[in-house]
Write a protein that holds these residues in place. Structure first.
Motif, short mmCIF file in Angstrom:
data_model
loop_
_atom_site.label_atom_id
_atom_site.label_comp_id
_atom_site.label_asym_id
_atom_site.label_seq_id
_atom_site.Cartn_x
_atom_site.Cartn_y
_atom_site.Cartn_z
N LEU A 1 0.83 -1.20 0.00
CA LEU A 1 0.00 0.00 0.00
C LEU A 1 0.87 1.25 0.00
CD1 LEU A 1 -2.62 -1.10 2.69
CD2 LEU A 1 -2.76 -1.36 0.20
N PRO A 2 0.32 2.36 -0.54
CA PRO A 2 1.08 3.63 -0.54
C PRO A 2 1.29 4.15 0.88
CG PRO A 2 -1.17 3.97 -1.32
CD PRO A 2 -0.98 2.49 -1.23
N GLY B 1 -3.72 -0.82 -3.30
CA GLY B 1 -2.32 -0.79 -3.71
C GLY B 1 -2.05 -1.60 -4.97
N LEU B 2 -0.88 -2.23 -5.01
CA LEU B 2 -0.43 -2.96 -6.20
C LEU B 2 -0.23 -4.43 -5.85
CD1 LEU B 2 0.63 -2.83 -9.17
CD2 LEU B 2 2.90 -2.31 -8.22
N GLU B 3 -0.42 -5.27 -6.84
CA GLU B 3 -0.20 -6.70 -6.66
C GLU B 3 1.22 -6.94 -6.15
OE1 GLU B 3 -0.01 -10.73 -9.41
OE2 GLU B 3 -1.08 -8.94 -10.16
N PRO B 4 1.39 -7.75 -5.11
CA PRO B 4 2.70 -7.93 -4.47
C PRO B 4 3.82 -8.29 -5.43
CG PRO B 4 1.00 -8.93 -3.13
CD PRO B 4 0.33 -8.50 -4.40
N LEU B 5 3.54 -9.15 -6.41
CA LEU B 5 4.60 -9.59 -7.30
C LEU B 5 5.17 -8.43 -8.11
CD1 LEU B 5 6.11 -12.13 -8.14
CD2 LEU B 5 4.46 -12.42 -10.00
N TYR B 6 4.29 -7.57 -8.63
CA TYR B 6 4.75 -6.42 -9.40
C TYR B 6 5.41 -5.38 -8.50
CZ TYR B 6 2.57 -8.04 -13.70
OH TYR B 6 2.25 -8.77 -14.82
N ALA B 7 4.87 -5.21 -7.28
CA ALA B 7 5.48 -4.26 -6.34
C ALA B 7 6.90 -4.66 -6.00
CB ALA B 7 4.64 -4.17 -5.08
N GLN B 8 7.10 -5.96 -5.78
CA GLN B 8 8.44 -6.45 -5.48
C GLN B 8 9.37 -6.29 -6.68
OE1 GLN B 8 7.93 -10.49 -4.15
NE2 GLN B 8 6.57 -9.90 -2.47
N ALA B 9 8.83 -6.50 -7.90
CA ALA B 9 9.65 -6.36 -9.10
C ALA B 9 10.11 -4.91 -9.28
CB ALA B 9 8.86 -6.82 -10.32
#
Length: 764
Positions: free
Chosen positions: A589-590, A630-638
């Motif tokens: 989340l932001p 927020g953003l999907e965890p996989l893309y956020a981690q990438a």
């Protein structure tokens, strides 16, 4: 100068050594250092003159203790000061003051005159020149008997002795019985003329000279094109007149290239190269959906013709690249309204009828007026002031508002002025210590802190020397008569004075270091809030280290932060997936919790301003969804993957364009908010582009009043800037050369180290 991690001088650790003991240690250390330098030189790792100069210790006849170090000439036994061996060598050896210097050269005797073709050939002449440069000595030459004249008749008229003329020219024995001095009527310069005569003789004997390398027409054209590119991209470091230098022409002829005309390089070839680069630049701007205009150089630069500036305009593209647009030459200070007109004309000239393509401006000045007015008139724009200038201004704020700076500056001025006036002691005991740089009364203000910093650094670097000064008996005598001398001595012996001085220098280095990082990294707008948070943390640690009250310092930082703050900082920080944080549920989340209540309001206001009125409520609803999902965890981690930079060794984001690309691909459901995000996330927070060479700036100053000349200069700037931005080179050639020379240590550096060690005896 002490660094930020060094500790203040403690005056209570050890008993004070006697003044005589300190002086003896310094002299011995200095003597040992000179002996070390000479030993290395004799082995071929130093200057030539050490073969003729020898360090000696001069002792006190009463106590037999070392008193000073001298340099003795091994040729004539003359003694000189050891403060500057290279100057001693130049004045005593090279200039002929030493009467025996020529005797180290082996005279040529019992030889018969040789044919002129074997006397001074170009190869032997060049070899002898190299030997002269290496040894610093003159050589004896064999010359044809035709060049021999009776030199005795010139001795009385010119004031030269036969030995001096023999030292310059050499001697030849014609008959093996009577030795005769040789002299050419034009002096040593006649050797070059003699070589030219020899060349003519060779050409007459062998009229068919060996042909040089032959190149095809394509090879010649390609080579000249590469040479022209190098010339233009040097951005003024090489003058047009250099193309017609005789040695350069000879080089071109040697490699089989035709002579180059400066008219050609400043005419049709320049126009052709400019058109080629301009087409490429325009195509890059045309392909981008939107861009940011960067304007740098509004702060006047000193020029030989007065206060003049070269304003450079770049176009920052979403893919992270920058394209040079134009340079504007301005004389004198520029009113804010005029700057606003120039900025808008630039935007309109790039965009044409599609003004919405320019989504913002970043400039190094005029934030309060020109930039803000343009932003109000064009709601889709985000106009920022340069963060580099903001951080640098913080140093001036400290100097102006923090009492510690004024106290330390005033004390250092007293120390420096008194130290510089103490000539007799300096010349006898501390001849290696130069004068401390004292700023003029015009520079000692909050607007120009550079000279003050130089003063503080000088005082800190001379800490040991100053302690030696106040311990000297002659200084103690002065203290009994001069109250200023007593005050200076008390300050130098006070640990608090050195602690405060180190604190000020450390704070300046801290802020200056962040400014250097900003200039090198060129952060985006989303990085501004974390950058200032990092600055606050470092300043807080500084306060704790030096025992400074945090309140006044934090107030100065916050005041400067508010002057530079823009709502886009908060919005970009919230919308950048790089700063998403994982909560307890596993969502990314932001970081709204990192914002103040006012900054949260700024985010809402900015987003609604950057979209149309019809989309405003939709954009706010999407913002609420972004806040909760927020953003999907996989893309956020990438997006947040980091890797170590091979140059700096720091951890950096591996995919710098990832944040923007995620909004354009994975978050398409945020149609209104996505438009704002992709336009915000690529915006640069600094305006620092490429740096023009100082020589080029002088060229601009000279051509500034000629329309044709300025047009050619503009084209050359454009070509050079385009090449620099292509290879992402934002540095200045002169700065690189300065750094190179400072790194290339030599004998003088070795001597400086020796002298520094000699004055570094611990005085507690």
């Amino acid at each position: 100068m002490a660094n930020s991690n060094s500790t203040p001088i403690d005056t209570s650790l050890a008993p004070l050594p006697s003044t005589e003991e300190v002086a003896v240690r310094a002299v011995n250390k200095r003597f040992e250092g000179l002996v070390t330098v000479r030993t290395k030189a004799v082995k071929g790792k130093g200057a030539w003159y050490w073969a003729h100069l020898e360090p000696i210790l001069i002792r006190n006849p009463e106590t037999n203790l070392p008193k000073t170090v001298k340099l003795k000439c091994t040729l004539c036994d003359a003694a000189f000061s050891a403060s500057n061996p290279s100057r001693t060598a130049s004045e005593h050896l090279k200039r002929g003051t030493c009467p025996n210097f020529s005797s180290v050269l082996k005279p040529i005797s019992s030889v018969s005159p040789s044919p002129i073709t074997t006397i001074v050939s170009p190869s032997s002449r060049n070899r002898r020149k190299r030997n002269l440069q290496h040894t610093g000595a003159s050589a004896s030459y064999q010359v044809h008997s035709l060049a021999m004249v009776d030199s005795s008749r010139f001795f009385g008229e010119l004031g030269y002795s036969p030995a001096q003329i023999s030292h310059t020219v050499g001697s030849v024995t014609n008959t093996g019985l009577n030795q005769q001095h040789l002299v050419l009527s034009g002096g040593k310069e006649d050797l070059d003329a003699l070589a030219m005569l020899e060349d003519s003789v060779k050409k007459l004997k062998s009229p068919k000279a060996s042909p040089g390398p032959t190149l095809s027409k394509d090879q010649v054209d390609s080579t000249v094109d590469l040479l022209a590119d190098w010339f233009y991209e040097s951005c003024g470091s090489v003058s047009l007149s250099s193309l017609e230098h005789p040695k350069f022409k000879a080089f071109l002829n040697q490699v089989g290239l035709p002579a180059l005309s400066r008219r050609e390089f400043s005419g049709a070839r320049l126009d052709s190269k400019f058109d080629e680069v301009k087409i490429e630049s325009d195509a890059k701007i045309r392909d981008a959906m939107f861009f940011q205009v960067s304007s740098d150089g509004w702060k006047s630069k000193n020029c030989s013709h007065g206060e003049e500036s070269l304003i450079k305009f770049l176009v920052n593209l979403p893919n992270g690249t920058s394209v040079f647009q134009k340079a504007v030459f301005l004389a004198g200070s520029v009113p804010s309204k005029y700057a606003e007109e120039i900025l808008w004309e630039t935007v309109a000239g790039i965009c044409g009828d599609v003004l919405h393509k320019c989504v913002g401006i970043v400039a190094d000045k005029y934030k309060a007026k020109a930039l803000r007015n343009l932003e109000i008139q064009n709601h889709w724009m985000v106009n920022l002031s340069c963060q580099l200038q903001g951080v640098i201004s913080l140093i001036k704020d400290f100097n102006k508002e923090l009492p510690l700076f004024k106290t330390v500056t005033d004390n250092c001025l007293k120390v420096a002025k008194f130290f510089n006036s103490f000539h007799k002691f300096r010349s006898q005991e501390l001849e290696h210590a130069g004068f401390l740089r004292v700023p003029s009364s015009k520079c000692n203000n909050s607007k120009d802190f550079g000279p003050v910093i130089a003063l503080l650094e000088d005082v800190m670097s001379c800490a040991r020397v100053l302690h030696l000064l106040v311990l000297d008996d002659s200084y103690k005598i002065i203290c009994g008569e001069d109250p200023v001398a007593r005050e200076v001595a008390e300050m130098i012996q006070d640990a608090g004075f050195w602690n405060d001085l180190e604190a000020v220098i450390s704070l300046v280095k801290l802020v200056g270091g962040m400014a250097e990082e900003i200039e090198a990294e060129r952060p985006l707008v989303g990085q501004c809030l974390p950058l200032w948070e990092e600055l606050r943390a470092k300043v807080k640690d500084w306060c704790a280290k030096f025992g400074i009250a945090e309140g006044p310092v934090e107030n100065i930082v916050e005041k400067r932060f508010k002057k530079n703050y823009h709502p886009a900082w908060s919005a970009a920080f919230i919308l950048d997936p790089q700063y998403l944080r994982r909560d307890t549920s596993g969502k990314y989340l932001p970081p709204f919790k990192c914002l103040t209540h006012e900054q949260e309001k700024d985010v809402d206001k900015l987003i609604t301003r950057l979209v149309s009125r019809e989309e405003a409520h939709v954009a706010l609803m999407e913002l609420m969804k972004w806040r909760s999902e927020g953003l999907e965890p996989l893309y956020a981690q990438a997006v947040q993957v980091k890797q170590r930079d091979p140059v700096t060794g720091k951890m950096k984001i591996a995919n710098p364009q990832g944040s923007r690309l995620v909004w354009e691909t994975c978050l398409k459901e945020f149609k209104s908010l996505g438009k704002v995000s992709v336009r915000l996330l690529f915006l640069h927070a600094t305006s620092c582009g490429f740096k023009c060479n100082w020589s080029f700036m002088r060229w601009v100053c000279v051509q500034g009043h000629s329309r044709v000349g300025l047009d050619r200069v503009q084209k050359m700037i454009f070509i050079a800037a385009h090449a620099k931005l292509e290879r992402r080179d934002f540095s200045c050639e002169e700065e690189k050369d300065t750094e190179l020379f400072s790194m290339a240590g030599g004998e003088d550096d070795m001597l400086n180290d020796v002298f520094t060690d000699a004055s570094s005896v611990r005085v507690s």
